[in-house]
Design a protein around this motif. Structure first.
Motif, mmCIF file in Angstrom:
data_model
loop_
_atom_site.group_PDB
_atom_site.id
_atom_site.type_symbol
_atom_site.label_atom_id
_atom_site.label_comp_id
_atom_site.label_asym_id
_atom_site.label_seq_id
_atom_site.Cartn_x
_atom_site.Cartn_y
_atom_site.Cartn_z
ATOM 1 N N ASP A 1 -16.178 35.142 -13.067
ATOM 2 C CA ASP A 1 -14.996 36.084 -13.613
ATOM 3 C C ASP A 1 -14.478 37.086 -12.570
ATOM 4 N N ILE B 1 -10.953 39.348 -20.587
ATOM 5 C CA ILE B 1 -11.574 38.287 -19.906
ATOM 6 C C ILE B 1 -12.030 37.376 -21.135
ATOM 7 N N GLN C 1 -9.939 33.031 -20.405
ATOM 8 C CA GLN C 1 -11.093 32.525 -19.736
ATOM 9 C C GLN C 1 -10.851 30.939 -19.494
ATOM 10 N N ARG D 1 -15.835 28.471 -18.048
ATOM 11 C CA ARG D 1 -16.390 29.800 -17.868
ATOM 12 C C ARG D 1 -17.903 30.091 -18.238
ATOM 13 N N ARG E 1 -8.354 37.538 -14.286
ATOM 14 C CA ARG E 1 -9.497 38.284 -13.519
ATOM 15 C C ARG E 1 -9.075 39.203 -12.349
#
Length: 680
Positions: free
Chosen positions: A262, A309, A313, A317, A615
């Motif tokens: 992340d 996030i 994503q 992830r 991010r």
């Protein structure tokens, strides 16, 4: 701090478990503020405690400055625990490690150990000389290269070095595309000029390593005597870096990697999240640990970042459940998130400056306030202007600091020469940064070095052959020779007190009185017994925190007391989002949440880069501990005109509605932030 002892012990239990794991490979997934650095320090301490030779432990971090900072942290941590020999643990960048491997194998084909050129040197040295040396583009006769196009061609080469592909994923190809003739021109220039200046480009040295490994002429692990490898910020490695690390693993090196997909925001250096995401698949014997207890950000701040996030994503992830330790603290601290809308960018900047002024007056140290910007041309000028109007002291982004001015780089080059007389790039800077000496003269000298089979560094010390140089080139070279002669007897252990006046005189003679004043202002508060080597490293640091780490080591060496005012000035930090990674503050402002700014027009056509921009916002929000203030403007002065602006696609996913504002924080809001800060 209201976080309870039980909370701390519970969080540390996971950190210790990862640090002490005996698996052949360990992956540590560490969210923002969860103690990754502590786990790395403890890993080194545990290895030494277990009897591992310090010479067999290698730690790598992302930048030269971050590696120095991590090295000092490890040294202090292990010294405090009585571990002998920790100073022999290798802590470096992956570029330096690859360079060391090639050197051990006698595979370095340069006049001296090459320097890795940084972004400033590439932009102000390499690209302009390529522009001068390349002649004309084959496809457009009569149209000369421009530095901008030369930078695009150089980036094309760097993309290949980092990934093994000419147009890798998430790389924004230039328009028009780079042609094969341009690549040929660059290859010819690059091969000879890196020999003249004994230098390499970022990523190039790792590419050389993996190519030599692939053909069986390099066994880096055996040559270096490596038994344990620790990789910090693993998510920022590019494919060539990953291949290099995987080679170490294949040779039986026990490897500990730490990072967070992340927080991967370096695609411009060709980093890929795939490395950390697929680590367990590539290495089935590995163990995985996840640090999910956040010591830094209060609940509301962390929640805003997590909501963003969770929407933006990648398909692969790694799931995490980061939680703020402040939520269950005694008393609990939820923090505060402001979401503001302004009619114009000027109104936004004015509100931010007024809020900073109010918080400082209410009790927040200026240094605990951070303003993070994603687009310097669009945002920085207005913010700087409004801060200056209120006479608020602030640290600008590094690119606006003294060290990245021509006088600052010139002075730093002199320090580099004192510390390493074989630093060819530093000699090139001393030659080419003088007023009225530019890339044309330097290119002429470099080409004469090639044509006459000379050594570039020798030009500054040995007798110059007659008839080779004339006119402005010879004048520039003679001036540089005189400067190098003036510092030839200086030693790395010479102190600032001994050499400050001479450096001031050199800067004034080469540039002007104003540049000398700037230099004197930069060093006015530094310990007078700081060595020139320490001063070089101080100016090489990326952030004030890294500078503070260097100063702390200096003060400890000199057995002095840390000043009551602290090691670094109490100024607001105005930084880029990339520059703030790894740092923290009580309050973070994130202005400019508009579609044209972030993700921006360059990223918008590329889904992977849109996710990376999200991010960047995530990383920025999680720099904040007590409060984060997010904002966008309905119009902004951009590209020479006032333009209407649409809010960024990220705005609806930041944890709550945005409200119109005409000014900064209310007194009630400021008091609440100060109270939160006092609890953290």
């Amino acid at each position: 701090m209201p976080i309870t002892e039980d909370q701390v012990l519970q969080a540390q239990e996971r950190q210790y478990a990862a640090a002490h794991d005996r698996s052949p490979q360990v992956r540590l997934l560490a969210g923002p503020g969860t103690g990754k650095s502590f786990a790395i320090q403890e890993r080194v301490n545990w290895l030494l405690e277990s009897g591992t030779s310090p010479d067999a432990i290698f730690v790598v971090s992302f930048t030269r400055a971050s590696a120095r900072d991590l090295g000092r942290r490890i040294l202090r941590y292990c010294h405090d625990r009585g571990q002998p020999g920790v100073d022999r643990v290798s802590v470096s960048t992956i570029h330096s490690l690859a360079l060391r491997a090639l050197r051990a194998a006698n595979l370095l084909a340069y006049p001296a150990i090459p320097s890795v050129m940084d972004n400033w040197e590439l932009k102000d040295v390499f690209d302009p000389e390529f522009s001068r040396a390349s002649g004309f583009r084959p496809q457009q006769p009569g149209v000369g290269y421009t530095p901008g196009r030369c930078a695009e061609i150089r980036r094309d080469y760097e993309a290949f070095c980092g990934t093994g592909h000419w147009v890798p994923p998430n790389y924004i190809p230039p328009d028009p595309p780079i042609t094969q003739p341009e690549r040929n021109d660059y290859s010819q220039f690059h091969h000879t000029r890196t020999q003249v200046y004994s230098c390499v480009l970022p990523g190039e040295i790792v590419r050389q390593c993996v190519e030599n490994i692939a053909v069986g002429v390099l066994d880096a692990a055996e040559l270096l005597g490596m038994e344990h490898l620790i990789v910090d910020e693993y998510q920022d490695l590019n494919p060539a870096d990953l291949e290099f690390v995987d080679h170490m693993i294949s040779r039986g090196v026990v490897t500990f990697v730490a990072g967070d997909d992340d927080q991967s925001i370096y695609s411009f250096r060709f980093a890929t999240t795939e490395g950390i995401q697929s680590f367990s698949d590539r290495h089935p014997q590995s163990s995985t640990y996840t640090l999910e207890d956040c010591f830094r950000s209060a609940t509301e701040v962390l929640s805003s970042a997590q909501q963003l996030i969770s929407v933006f994503q990648e398909p692969h992830r790694i799931d995490k459940d980061i939680r703020s330790l402040h939520e269950l603290a005694t008393p609990p601290e939820h923090g505060w998130v402001g979401r503001w809308t302004f009619r114009s960018g000027v109104a936004e900047a004015r509100a931010i400056a007024a809020s900073c002024h109010q918080m400082i007056a209410t009790g927040i140290p200026a240094r605990e306030i951070m303003i993070l910007i994603s687009n310097r041309p669009a945002l920085l000028s207005a913010i700087k202007g409004e801060l200056e109007n209120l006479e608020i002291e602030f640290e600008p982004p590094r690119a606006d600091s003294f060290i990245d001015t021509r006088p600052g780089r010139f002075l730093h080059a002199l320090l580099r020469i004192v510390c390493n007389p074989n630093d060819y790039v530093a000699h090139r800077l001393v030659l080419g940064l003088r007023p009225h000496v530019g890339p044309a003269a330097c290119n002429t000298i470099a080409e004469a070095v090639l044509a006459n089979n000379l050594n570039f560094r020798d030009l500054f010390y040995a007798q110059v052959p007659g008839g080779v140089f004339s006119g402005s080139s010879r004048t520039a070279l003679n001036h540089a020779r005189a400067l190098c002669s003036s510092v030839a007897n200086w030693e790395v252990e010479d102190t600032l007190l001994q050499r400050s006046d001479e450096l001031s005189q050199i800067i004034e003679e080469v540039f002007d009185q104003e540049a000398a004043w700037e230099w004197q202002s930069e060093v006015a508060d530094l310990p007078e017994d700081m060595t020139l080597e320490e001063l070089r490293d101080y100016f090489w640091a990326d952030t004030d925190e890294q500078r503070a780490s260097i100063l702390e080591a200096v003060i400890e060496r000199l057995e002095l007391e840390i000043p009551e005012a602290g090691l670094i000035p109490d100024k607001i930090r105005v930084m880029t989002m990339h520059g703030a990674k790894g740092l923290g503050a009580a309050v973070v402002f994130i202005p400019g949440l508009e579609e044209l700014i972030i993700p921006g027009t360059r990223r918008a056509p590329y889904p992977g880069l849109v996710l990376e921009a999200a991010r960047m916002v995530y990383v920025s929000i999680t720099r904040g501990a007590a409060a984060c203030i997010l904002s966008f403007a309905e119009s902004r002065f951009l590209y020479g005109q006032q333009r209407p602006m649409a809010r960024s696609r990220y705005v609806p996913h930041l944890g709550g509605p945005f409200h119109d504002r005409e000014g900064g924080l209310t007194q009630e809001e400021a008091d609440g932030i100060v109270l939160s800060y006092s609890h953290l």
